[in-house]
Design a protein around this motif. Structure first.
Motif, mmCIF file in Angstrom:
data_model
loop_
_atom_site.group_PDB
_atom_site.id
_atom_site.type_symbol
_atom_site.label_atom_id
_atom_site.label_comp_id
_atom_site.label_asym_id
_atom_site.label_seq_id
_atom_site.Cartn_x
_atom_site.Cartn_y
_atom_site.Cartn_z
ATOM 1 N N THR A 111 41.252 26.802 55.999
ATOM 2 C CA THR A 111 41.912 25.915 55.043
ATOM 3 C C THR A 111 40.935 24.900 54.465
ATOM 4 O O THR A 111 39.901 24.609 55.053
ATOM 5 C CB THR A 111 43.081 25.149 55.714
ATOM 6 O OG1 THR A 111 43.671 24.270 54.760
ATOM 7 C CG2 THR A 111 42.604 24.320 56.893
ATOM 8 N N ASN A 162 42.432 22.015 53.655
ATOM 9 C CA ASN A 162 43.223 20.799 53.866
ATOM 10 C C ASN A 162 43.659 20.697 55.334
ATOM 11 O O ASN A 162 44.826 20.914 55.664
ATOM 12 C CB ASN A 162 44.447 20.817 52.942
ATOM 13 C CG ASN A 162 45.108 19.456 52.843
ATOM 14 O OD1 ASN A 162 44.886 18.580 53.700
ATOM 15 N ND2 ASN A 162 45.907 19.255 51.826
ATOM 16 N N PRO A 163 42.720 20.394 56.230
ATOM 17 C CA PRO A 163 43.049 20.413 57.663
ATOM 18 C C PRO A 163 44.145 19.426 58.054
ATOM 19 O O PRO A 163 44.952 19.727 58.928
ATOM 20 C CB PRO A 163 41.720 20.054 58.336
ATOM 21 C CG PRO A 163 40.841 19.513 57.277
ATOM 22 C CD PRO A 163 41.299 20.099 55.988
ATOM 23 N N LYS A 164 44.208 18.275 57.389
ATOM 24 C CA LYS A 164 45.213 17.267 57.751
ATOM 25 C C LYS A 164 46.622 17.834 57.544
ATOM 26 O O LYS A 164 47.487 17.709 58.395
ATOM 27 C CB LYS A 164 45.016 16.011 56.896
ATOM 28 C CG LYS A 164 45.846 14.844 57.356
ATOM 29 C CD LYS A 164 45.424 13.560 56.676
ATOM 30 C CE LYS A 164 46.048 13.420 55.308
ATOM 31 N NZ LYS A 164 45.741 12.134 54.673
ATOM 32 N N PHE A 193 47.437 20.907 59.915
ATOM 33 C CA PHE A 193 47.665 20.527 61.316
ATOM 34 C C PHE A 193 49.164 20.409 61.591
ATOM 35 O O PHE A 193 49.664 20.887 62.601
ATOM 36 C CB PHE A 193 46.957 19.197 61.598
ATOM 37 C CG PHE A 193 47.154 18.693 63.004
ATOM 38 C CD1 PHE A 193 46.394 19.197 64.053
ATOM 39 C CD2 PHE A 193 48.098 17.713 63.288
ATOM 40 C CE1 PHE A 193 46.579 18.739 65.353
ATOM 41 C CE2 PHE A 193 48.288 17.251 64.582
ATOM 42 C CZ PHE A 193 47.523 17.764 65.615
ATOM 43 N N ARG A 194 49.875 19.789 60.647
ATOM 44 C CA ARG A 194 51.323 19.603 60.820
ATOM 45 C C ARG A 194 52.076 20.933 60.742
ATOM 46 O O ARG A 194 53.171 21.056 61.262
ATOM 47 C CB ARG A 194 51.873 18.652 59.764
ATOM 48 C CG ARG A 194 51.309 17.280 59.851
ATOM 49 C CD ARG A 194 52.376 16.208 59.709
ATOM 50 N NE ARG A 194 51.791 14.893 59.855
ATOM 51 C CZ ARG A 194 51.460 14.353 61.022
ATOM 52 N NH1 ARG A 194 51.676 15.001 62.152
ATOM 53 N NH2 ARG A 194 50.917 13.160 61.074
ATOM 54 N N VAL A 249 44.620 22.690 67.899
ATOM 55 C CA VAL A 249 44.476 23.313 66.579
ATOM 56 C C VAL A 249 43.006 23.215 66.206
ATOM 57 O O VAL A 249 42.395 22.159 66.389
ATOM 58 C CB VAL A 249 45.328 22.566 65.522
ATOM 59 C CG1 VAL A 249 45.111 23.157 64.137
ATOM 60 C CG2 VAL A 249 46.798 22.595 65.896
ATOM 61 N N LYS A 275 63.499 26.944 65.450
ATOM 62 C CA LYS A 275 63.803 26.736 64.033
ATOM 63 C C LYS A 275 62.832 25.755 63.349
ATOM 64 O O LYS A 275 62.273 26.047 62.285
ATOM 65 C CB LYS A 275 65.240 26.226 63.917
ATOM 66 C CG LYS A 275 65.830 26.394 62.554
ATOM 67 C CD LYS A 275 67.279 25.964 62.545
ATOM 68 C CE LYS A 275 67.801 25.943 61.123
ATOM 69 N NZ LYS A 275 69.140 25.376 61.042
ATOM 70 N N LYS A 276 62.615 24.610 64.011
ATOM 71 C CA LYS A 276 61.738 23.589 63.403
ATOM 72 C C LYS A 276 60.299 24.086 63.318
ATOM 73 O O LYS A 276 59.608 23.861 62.328
ATOM 74 C CB LYS A 276 61.794 22.304 64.231
ATOM 75 C CG LYS A 276 63.026 21.478 63.944
ATOM 76 C CD LYS A 276 63.055 20.238 64.785
ATOM 77 C CE LYS A 276 64.377 19.511 64.611
ATOM 78 N NZ LYS A 276 64.571 18.480 65.637
ATOM 79 N N ARG A 296 59.937 26.603 60.528
ATOM 80 C CA ARG A 296 59.981 25.951 59.222
ATOM 81 C C ARG A 296 58.650 25.265 58.914
ATOM 82 O O ARG A 296 58.116 25.364 57.816
ATOM 83 C CB ARG A 296 61.138 24.943 59.183
ATOM 84 C CG ARG A 296 61.350 24.364 57.820
ATOM 85 C CD ARG A 296 62.610 23.543 57.727
ATOM 86 N NE ARG A 296 62.609 22.772 56.497
ATOM 87 C CZ ARG A 296 62.841 23.289 55.298
ATOM 88 N NH1 ARG A 296 63.107 24.546 55.167
ATOM 89 N NH2 ARG A 296 62.802 22.521 54.228
#
Lengths: 324, 436
Positions: free
Chosen positions: A55, A57-59, A62-63, A86, A286-287, A290
């Motif tokens: 990636t 955009n690691p920040k 990460f999420r 991660v 589920k979370k 998503r």
């Protein structure tokens, strides 16, 4: 204390805090490199499950990744997994290096990067991921209705807008399709340049909206990106779309692939596969699903998927030899 | 003091640059000198060089990469997602011309915002923000908080931050449609020090917190600070890139400090002037302050609508009569160039608009807003503003704003007796803003 004196002391406090934070923040990041060396050793420890992705955009990523690796690790405690990490990479080469060193156990990637990681690092393709709720996607070639372009061969002497060299559906696939069609591609520095009459020029527009704007305004004759971009107003506004035609489609490719590193403990690999295959039936997942790029589910690769991945190998070969 | 900040910034940027670009060249230079001096042979030089390069490669591969990004400011992120540090800011430059009616308002210019902002992530689960505004000549802290994200989507925040109340208030000043927020925004609680929790589902968000007062807002050294609780719920059944529907409700309850006073006042929707037409002066004997807010917004392609109603009740003791105030606004916006306002569902607020074309984006908007500070013995006045706005987005970070405001004040809107009431000026104002 008067109000103005209070304000002054408040200001001094604010400035001092700000200064400390600036210097402190910088020092923390400077230290991160040193800390990371120690940490890289820790990542090799068996009790840590490490997920990775390529990636820019690691920040943000990460999420996306952390909840999923945490969810998987929750079901691996009996295998000795007690921690998660991660570790993202800026390019394929870096991820190959991480996989070879055993720093990353599990990777989620596009089919193209998956094949590169498989070929260069011996990574094992585990499952297909329904990223953003879809199992497959394909590249579409589009042009203005009034352009007179109805087939790939009509692009001879004209220019097509592609995204950037890192894009699968908006560079590698369309470029290889054009090459396999017997067309010779030549990169142009800007859409103002014209290719020779027997060649197809291509420009990198960097963003999907720029590709569609170039086509809409007639700066280039055609554009290519994936079918999801075609339906997204941010990438192709309705006002543009109504004046466009799709004149060619690629075959579908798996949307995303899950891989594991060569040499990963077979017990962990098998458990990971089971966890992922069952995740869409587990309300607790589920979370995490998503967050994990809106994944609907994971599934085994079918024969058709494997054929598609074989085609990806061919595409990579042709793009590399012709354009790189 | 400001020099101190700039020295810190320079030090910080230098350190980041060193991190990003430093290479291990010293040993190789030393080897060249040793070879050129005849201290080592070419063969020894080649062997040592190979060993040094191999070591450097090994060292490099054992590090977590660091990414440096700049979109005007500077951001550093580690590739394991555990750390980031961003230095940014915003500058808003305003000018206003007042077509005066009865009172002098004072044409002029203003540095409306001049903020430096740092934010970052520490060990993955923690993040922070610290922002200072230098606009009025002092250094005022705006946001200063630490947030814990391990239970994402539930987040816990401690520090000074905005209480969860009002769509317009929670939308950053960088992204609001008009130069100033609407008149009833005077009722929104703004930033205070406290602890808050925020979470969201697929179509809803919930936020609540307990708050004291602002960091420099200690009214009396010996007296207790005021405190309050505030909560907000939002519902958004649709939140796509070009279509969104937002409904929200918020409530706030506050106990005052020992002075037991509260004051509401508001400029017309222009900040260059210091005249605050509607002004209650200090309302004494307050024993509680209750606020309710309703909010709604919709985005449909380039069109959007937004409106809010805020009701405020001041409970009073010692025989003083309770008073109620309220205000509302509604506005519409249209992007002539086809963009959509960017609704950020998880935050329940609006965000940055990115022009579709490199030529930029154009937006037209109009707003009606009103605030009524008259009730019982309090005659703070009633003000109404109609604003026409034009925004040109050069790119996602630079915006030119033009506002024309028709002001309609009642006879009590006299800045607590400092100016004449029934003053109905027209205002033309412009802003050039950048954030980075």
């Amino acid at each position: 204390m008067t109000i103005s004196a209070r304000r002054r002391s408040g200001s001094v406090l604010a400035v001092l805090l700000f200064g400390i934070l600036l210097c402190g923040g910088t020092c923390v990041l400077a230290k991160t490199n040193l800390w990371a060396q120690d940490k890289s050793e820790a990542l090799l420890e068996k009790h840590t499950l490490v997920i990775g992705k390529i990636t820019q955009n690691p920040k943000k990523l990460f999420r996306y990744l952390k909840p999923m690796v945490n969810y998987a690790a929750e079901h691996m405690k009996d295998l000795g997994i007690t921690d998660t990490e991660v570790l993202m990479a800026k390019d394929n080469q870096r991820m190959v290096s991480y996989l070879k060193q055993g720093k990353v156990d599990w990777v989620t990637e596009t089919p193209f990067s998956a094949i590169i990681l498989q070929e260069k690092a011996g990574a094992e393709i585990l499952l297909k991921k329904w990223k953003k709720g879809v199992p497959d996607y394909h590249t579409i070639f589009f042009a203005r209705k009034d352009s007179g372009i109805n087939s790939l061969s009509d692009l001879k002497g004209k220019t097509i807008a592609l995204e950037d060299p890192g894009s699968t559906s908006a560079y590698s696939v369309p470029a290889s399709i054009l090459i396999n069609e017997g067309l010779e591609l030549v990169r142009l520095a800007s859409p103002r340049e014209k290719p020779l009459a027997d060649k197809v020029g291509y420009v990198f527009a960097e963003q999907e909206i720029t590709i569609s704007t170039y086509v809409h305004k007639g700066f280039v004759s055609a554009g290519a990106f994936n079918n999801q971009d075609w339906n997204k107003d941010d990438h192709l506004p309705k006002a543009f779309r109504k004046n466009m035609i799709i004149f060619h489609k690629s075959r579908p490719f798996p949307r995303a692939i899950e891989l594991v590193r060569k040499g990963l403990d077979p017990g962990i690999k098998q458990r990971l596969k089971e966890i992922l295959l069952n995740a869409h039936n587990d309300p607790k997942a589920k979370k995490a699903l998503r967050a994990y790029q809106k994944t609907e589910k994971f599934e085994e690769l079918s024969e058709k998927d494997r054929d598609s991945l074989d085609e990806v190998r061919g595409i990579l070969k042709s793009v590399r030899s012709e354009l790189e | 003091m400001i020099k101190f900040i700039f020295v810190c910034i320079i030090l910080c940027l230098t350190a980041i640059a060193n991190m990003a670009f430093a290479e291990n060249t010293e040993p190789q230079e030393l080897l060249i000198i040793l070879r050129d001096n005849g201290t080592i042979t070419q063969e020894q030089y080649d062997k040592l060089k190979q060993t040094t390069e191999h070591k450097a490669q090994e060292e490099q591969s054992s590090r977590v990469d660091v990414k440096v990004i700049s979109k005007g400011g500077v951001e550093v992120q580690t590739y394991d997602g555990n750390f980031s540090f961003k230095l940014g800011g915003r500058v808003f430059v305003d000018a206003a011309y007042y077509d005066e009616d009865k009172n002098a308002l004072g044409d002029g210019t203003e540095l409306r915002k001049a903020r430096i902002d740092t934010k970052g992530i520490i060990f993955g689960d923690w993040d922070y923000q610290f922002e200072i505004d230098f606009a009025d000549g002092d250094a005022d802290i705006s946001d200063a908080y630490i947030r814990y994200n391990a239970f994402f989507p539930t987040r816990i925040t401690v520090g000074q931050f905005k209480e969860p109340f009002s769509l317009e208030e929670l939308t950053s000043s960088k992204f609001i449609t008009f130069m100033e927020r609407a008149l009833p925004n005077e009722f929104a609680p703004d930033r205070n020090i406290g602890i808050g929790i925020h979470t969201h589902g697929e179509v809803w968000t919930a936020a609540a917190g307990v708050f004291g007062e602002e960091f420099d807002d200690d009214a009396d050294d010996e007296g207790d600070e005021g405190w309050g609780v505030t909560g907000r719920l939002t519902y958004s059944p649709v939140h796509l890139d070009t279509r969104a529907l937002h409904l929200g409700a918020a409530a706030s309850y506050r106990i005052p400090d020992d002075e037991k006073k509260v004051k509401f006042d508001a400029r017309p929707e222009s900040h260059v002037t210091d005249i605050k037409y509607v002004d209650t002066d200090k309302i004494k004997n307050m024993d509680s302050l209750i606020k309710y807010g309703l909010e709604a917004s919709g985005v449909l392609g380039p069109f959007s609508l937004q409106g809010e109603y805020i009701y405020t009740n001041i409970g009073r003791d010692n025989g003083s009569e309770d008073v109620d105030f309220d205000g509302w606004y509604v506005y519409g916006s249209w992007f002539l160039t086809g963009e959509s306002r960017h609704y950020k569902f998880k935050k329940g607020a609006f965000g940055r608009v990115t022009p579709m074309s490199k030529l930029g984006a154009l937006e037209l908007a109009t707003r009606y807003s009103t605030i009524d500070l008259n009730d019982g013995p309090i005659t703070g006045g009633e003000g109404k503003n109609i604003t026409f706005g034009f925004n040109y987005y050069f790119n996602p970070y630079i915006r030119l704003m033009l506002n024309y405001i028709i002001v309609d004040n009642d006879e009590d809107a006299d800045a607590d007796g400092d100016v004449m009431g029934n003053d109905d000026p027209r205002i033309v104002q412009a802003r050039l803003q950048v954030d980075f």
